[in-house]
Design a protein around this motif. Structure first.
Motif, PDB file in Angstrom:
ATOM      1  N   ILE A  22       0.843  -1.201   0.000  1.00  0.00           N
ATOM      2  CA  ILE A  22       0.000   0.000   0.000  1.00  0.00           C
ATOM      3  C   ILE A  22       0.877   1.250   0.000  1.00  0.00           C
ATOM      4  CG2 ILE A  22      -1.636   1.359   1.370  1.00  0.00           C
ATOM      5  CD1 ILE A  22      -2.747  -1.400   2.374  1.00  0.00           C
ATOM      6  N   GLU A  23       1.827   1.298   0.932  1.00  0.00           N
ATOM      7  CA  GLU A  23       2.646   2.502   1.106  1.00  0.00           C
ATOM      8  C   GLU A  23       3.671   2.709   0.000  1.00  0.00           C
ATOM      9  OE1 GLU A  23       2.370   2.593   5.978  1.00  0.00           O
ATOM     10  OE2 GLU A  23       4.251   2.015   5.035  1.00  0.00           O
ATOM     11  N   GLY A  26       1.534   1.722  -3.865  1.00  0.00           N
ATOM     12  CA  GLY A  26       0.243   2.347  -4.143  1.00  0.00           C
ATOM     13  C   GLY A  26      -0.890   1.356  -4.384  1.00  0.00           C
ATOM     14  N   VAL A  27      -0.752   0.145  -3.902  1.00  0.00           N
ATOM     15  CA  VAL A  27      -1.804  -0.854  -4.084  1.00  0.00           C
ATOM     16  C   VAL A  27      -3.050  -0.404  -3.331  1.00  0.00           C
ATOM     17  CG1 VAL A  27      -2.456  -3.255  -3.628  1.00  0.00           C
ATOM     18  CG2 VAL A  27      -0.136  -2.709  -4.399  1.00  0.00           C
ATOM     19  N   ASN A  28      -4.196  -0.521  -3.971  1.00  0.00           N
ATOM     20  CA  ASN A  28      -5.460  -0.082  -3.400  1.00  0.00           C
ATOM     21  C   ASN A  28      -6.149  -1.255  -2.695  1.00  0.00           C
ATOM     22  OD1 ASN A  28      -7.799   1.260  -2.743  1.00  0.00           O
ATOM     23  ND2 ASN A  28      -8.616   1.255  -4.814  1.00  0.00           N
ATOM     24  N   VAL A  29      -5.874  -1.430  -1.411  1.00  0.00           N
ATOM     25  CA  VAL A  29      -6.499  -2.498  -0.625  1.00  0.00           C
ATOM     26  C   VAL A  29      -7.699  -1.906   0.088  1.00  0.00           C
ATOM     27  CG1 VAL A  29      -6.197  -4.146   1.263  1.00  0.00           C
ATOM     28  CG2 VAL A  29      -4.301  -3.690  -0.318  1.00  0.00           C
ATOM     29  N   GLN A  30      -8.863  -2.466  -0.164  1.00  0.00           N
ATOM     30  CA  GLN A  30     -10.093  -1.967   0.448  1.00  0.00           C
ATOM     31  C   GLN A  30     -10.452  -2.725   1.729  1.00  0.00           C
ATOM     32  OE1 GLN A  30     -11.996   0.700  -0.743  1.00  0.00           O
ATOM     33  NE2 GLN A  30     -10.219   0.985  -2.059  1.00  0.00           N
TER      34      GLN A  30
END
Length: 84
Positions: A22-23, A26-30
């Motif tokens: 994520i950090e 930039g992976v978009n984990v919901q």
């Protein structure tokens, strides 16, 4: 059976790598959830393998449950939303 440090280590590493993705990438984990919260019937193994964070007494008609150490750890992670 309730002391499952190996599972805490697994989730610490897994969630840590997800946080890094994520950090840094930039992976978009919901949403994330553990594979199995309670011991249950596993299709290929019946009741012989226990994957959950909550131990279930399968021989007791009331199916008594007990939090494993990993359940306590995961609960704290969900509460504070920070890996320690």
């Amino acid at each position: 059976e309730l002391n499952d440090q190996w599972r805490i280590d697994h989730y610490t590493g897994y969630v840590g790598q997800m946080k890094r993705a994520i950090e840094e990438d930039g992976v978009n984990v919901q949403v994330y959830t553990a594979w199995s919260l309670m011991d249950n019937f596993e299709w290929s193994s019946g009741y012989t393998e226990r994957f959950g964070m909550i131990w279930v007494n399968m021989t007791d008609d009331t199916r008594s449950t007990y939090f494993k150490d990993s359940a306590k750890w995961f609960s704290e992670l969900a509460k504070v939303r920070k890996l320690s």
